[in-house]
Design an enzyme around this catalytic site. Structure first.
Site, short mmCIF file in Angstrom:
data_model
loop_
_atom_site.label_atom_id
_atom_site.label_comp_id
_atom_site.label_asym_id
_atom_site.label_seq_id
_atom_site.Cartn_x
_atom_site.Cartn_y
_atom_site.Cartn_z
N ASP A 246 0.89 -1.17 -0.08
CA ASP A 246 0.01 0.02 -0.08
C ASP A 246 1.06 1.31 0.06
OD1 ASP A 246 -2.11 1.60 -0.15
OD2 ASP A 246 -3.22 0.79 1.65
C1 BGC Z 1 -5.00 3.36 0.35
C2 BGC Z 1 -5.11 2.33 -1.02
C3 BGC Z 1 -5.13 3.09 -2.12
C4 BGC Z 1 -3.70 3.49 -2.42
C5 BGC Z 1 -3.31 4.38 -3.46
C6 BGC Z 1 -3.75 4.15 0.08
O1 BGC Z 1 -3.72 4.97 1.21
O2 BGC Z 1 -4.90 2.43 1.55
O3 BGC Z 1 -6.41 1.77 -0.71
O4 BGC Z 1 -5.18 2.19 -3.23
O5 BGC Z 1 -3.75 4.60 -1.01
O6 BGC Z 1 -4.34 5.61 -3.63
#
Ligand code: BGC
Length: 747
Positions: A281
């Site tokens: 993530d």
């Molecule tokens: C989130 C994800 C997301 C990623 C990219 C993160 O902060 O937890 O779900 O896909 O950002 O934007």
């Protein structure tokens, strides 16, 4: 060099120079070939994902030198193609980039938030929504979305419950797989179609169990519960072909997912044989430092690479440290090769080597008629009728007061996690009523400008005006910004002065219909009591207005069912339908307020409940009313005995006993009475959405096999145990009378 480049890439332009043997290489051989030609720096580049900075010097040189494998958040088709051209034509090996974006519940045409889509209990609606999202997003070059989010969410305080498909493992598994098919296409090779994009099953794993519903928080999940409750939707997504997975931010029992070898290597790759790509993530590799699991960025890079995380999203850990870690022998080159193969496999599956560029379609790709119609249907079918004293459906003539902070807020009705939504394209309930019901006299006087407003000064005028109406339609709830990532709430009641507004409207004596639009369940017991009817709409997207109007005015009879339990008060949380029984299941409940002071000692029963809330939620999982009534017969079983290698069929006659044609979600629940580990009081094992004309009846049937009765047993194995089972076929998780059967023949 160009020859080599296209020899691998198989690009059309130089097809003639590709030897026959090269053309007949399997995809895995092509991947192996390519990896054998890559330098370590190029390999690490493929494992690096950066957020878009347009055609900045830093980005173009990173692409040209093969230091980036994927870019997220780049939305301009021209820029996407220009960067792709550098990757394909100017970098040494010509490996295409993959462009990613969070397209969670629509790109431009926004569908209900995933929790709302789950309330439709309709895999077709979910699949179509994802298909349309893919069509719109790919038109600007996005070929990889970070969805579906399939974290089991039993805590309404958690802001990300909005992005989830609710509290139930089975429902989430079915709908999550439908979303994967919608994004990717149902045939594996559809992923190469230019209007399909790779899905990403996230967040792996256990994120929804964040303590106290506070985002990113720690989780403690026993292995058996992890396997039984949290992991099955991911397995279902993998089986549906989800091309990628994403790590979760949380630690599970002390180990952050981004450094969790058991989860990412032993289970995902080993047990499940998953050959897709695993991305971290955002910054989650680096965040193992504050977690207290990695000493510094280098340590974090080592732990994640060795734990099988293929791509580093904006953590810069791989980019800065992997080369040294390989030189020092701390990360084996075989690990790197494996990760790079997973990345390249994604690019091959997307057909990017053959068709790296996007054909810009401009705005023609957005808001097409079929997209708007599907979004409207989804909005209508995800609305859940919580209460109706007969005031709904509304008349299409007469005077109606349309009030409340959510009546005309395009920005809020689209909900969380839709960065690309254009609120000006959202059709609000007020707009829809004005446009589609010209015979109504609409009174619309401002009351509260937004859900959190505490200033009550305008309520008086709004209430005064509403007094002249035949019926009051009041749109309350939460603004979009109150749910989503990092949007947890400790108090999940209606924010601001909305309760006061409702109380004042109630005092007019006019029939009061509440429409609650929110990103989570809310503790709205007193508001529901004050209302004559309450319709709950999880932020329902671009077409929320027309879709909800279809329900309110009776073009569509509501058929949505809650995908999550609604607590009476937040102190009941966690509260979910498939809990286990205590040794003292609740009975003889007397709430503390009803007990006279001198009778306290003798009146309180020693059973499992809260003195001030009792034992029941406000509304159970699976609950939702209709404009008609459905009568369920007792479930009939084809046999009262089943063998482990056989099966039985459970049937039930469902009759539409009201005067309206309508749909109903018929739910199958099973309970294992006695087992080596205590089993839940009920578990959803099937559901069917049926349509019945007024007065019509039908027999609904479900086949039950060992697969529906299996669980992770006390000895750590998965399977059935002999004994008695109960079966309900019912309208929600709290209704119905069970039939019983026994299981034997277990080896
Ligand atoms: C989130 C994800 C997301 C990623 C990219 C993160 O902060 O937890 O779900 O896909 O950002 O934007």
């Amino acid at each position: 060099m160009r020859h080599i480049k296209f020899f691998i890439a198989g690009a059309v332009a130089l097809c003639t120079s590709v030897s026959l043997s090269a053309q007949t290489l399997t995809e895995e051989q092509k991947i192996g070939e390519l990896v054998s030609r890559m330098t370590l720096s190029e390999k690490i580049g493929q494992m690096n994902q950066l957020t878009g900075t347009g055609l900045s010097g830093d980005m173009t040189s990173a692409v040209r030198s093969g230091k980036v494998g994927s870019i997220l958040n780049e939305l301009d088709a021209g820029t996407v193609n220009a960067l792709q051209k550098i990757a394909v034509e100017e970098s040494r090996l010509g490996i295409p980039l993959v462009f990613a974006r969070d397209v969670i519940h629509g790109f431009k045409t926004i569908f209900p938030i995933p929790l709302g889509q789950a309330a439709s209990w309709d895999a077709g609606i979910v699949e179509t929504g994802a298909e349309i999202a893919a069509r719109e997003a790919t038109s600007v070059g996005i070929r990889w979305t970070f969805a579906p989010m399939i974290d089991i969410s039993r805590d309404p305080r958690w802001g990300r419950i909005a992005e989830s498909l609710g509290e139930d493992t089975y429902l989430t598994s079915v709908l999550g797989a439908a979303m994967v098919r919608g994004f990717q296409g149902s045939e594996g090779n559809d992923l190469t179609a230019p209007d399909r994009m790779a899905a990403c099953a996230k967040h792996f794993a256990g994120y929804g169990a964040s303590e106290s519903g506070k985002d990113y928080n720690t989780t403690w999940i026993p292995r058996s519960q992890l396997r039984e409750t949290y992991l099955p939707p991911f397995k279902a997504a993998a089986e549906a072909g989800a091309a990628t997975f994403m790590c979760s931010f949380n630690d599970i029992n002390g180990i952050p997912s981004s450094g969790n070898s058991w989860l990412n290597v032993d289970l995902l790759r080993g047990e499940w044989g998953y050959d897709g790509m695993l991305v971290s993530d955002w910054g989650s590799i680096e965040q193992m430092i504050p977690h207290g699991y990695a000493a510094d960025l280098k340590d974090a890079a080592e732990k994640s690479a060795n734990a099988g995380v293929d791509m580093d999203m904006m953590g810069f850990a791989y980019d800065r440290h992997l080369e040294t870690l390989v030189a020092e022998g701390k990360v084996d080159i075989a690990k790197i090769d494996e990760a790079v193969k997973n990345v390249l496999r994604l690019k091959f599956r997307l057909g990017l080597f053959e068709n790296p560029y996007t054909v810009p379609q401009g705005r023609d790709a957005f808001y097409r008629a079929d997209a708007l119609a599907a979004a409207r249907k989804a909005a209508a079918e995800s609305a859940v009728l919580l209460k109706n004293n007969g005031v709904l459906p509304l008349k299409t003539t007469g005077k109606i007061a349309v009030v409340g902070p959510l009546a005309d807020s395009g920005r809020d009705q689209v909900g969380t996690w839709c960065f690309d939504a254009e609120p000006e394209h959202a059709v609000t309930p007020l707009q829809a009523i004005l446009a589609e019901y010209p015979e109504l006299e609409v009174i619309n006087t401002p009351s509260l400008t937004h859900s959190r407003e505490r200033n009550t000064k305008r309520i008086k005028a709004a209430v005064k005006a509403a007094r002249n109406a035949d019926v009051i339609l009041c749109f309350v709830g939460e603004e979009a910004i109150l749910s989503g990532e990092a949007r947890s709430r400790a108090d999940i009641s209606l924010p601001g002065a909305q309760r006061e507004l409702i109380a004042e409207l109630k005092a007019t004596g006019r029939p009061l219909v509440l429409v609650v639009m929110a990103g989570r369940p809310l503790t709205i017991e007193s508001e529901v009591k004050m209302s004559d009817a309450t319709l709950f709409s999880f932020h329902a997207g671009t077409m929320a207005g027309p879709g909800l109007a279809d329900v309110l005015f009776g073009k569509v009879s509501p058929s949505g069912k809650l995908p999550v339990t609604f607590p009476k008060m937040v102190g009941q949380v966690p509260v979910y339908y498939n809990h286990k029984n205590t040794g003292r299941p609740a009975n003889d409940i007397t709430l503390i307020d009803d007990i006279p002071v001198d009778a306290v000692q003798t009146s309180i029963g020693f059973t499992s409940y809260h003195l001030d809330a009792g034992d029941r939620p406000l509304f159970p999982f699976g609950y939702g009313l209709s404009y008609t009534t459905f009568e369920y017969g007792a479930p009939q079983l084809s046999s009262e005995a089943m063998t482990a290698d056989g099966g039985i069929t459970a049937t039930c006659t469902v009759r539409n006993t009201g005067g309206v044609d309508a749909s109903e979600v018929v739910q199958l629940y099973i309970r294992d009475r006695v087992a080596s580990l205590v089993r839940p009081v009920r578990e959803l094992k099937g559901f069917k959405k049926i349509s019945l004309k007024a007065g019509e009846s039908t027999v609904v049937s479900f086949d039950i096999t060992s697969a529906d009765l299996s669980f992770w047993r006390a000895d750590g194995t998965f399977g059935v145990e002999p004994g008695e089972f109960e079966v309900w076929i019912s309208t929600d998780s709290d209704a119905g009378v069970p039939a019983r059967f026994s299981l034997s023949g277990v080896k």
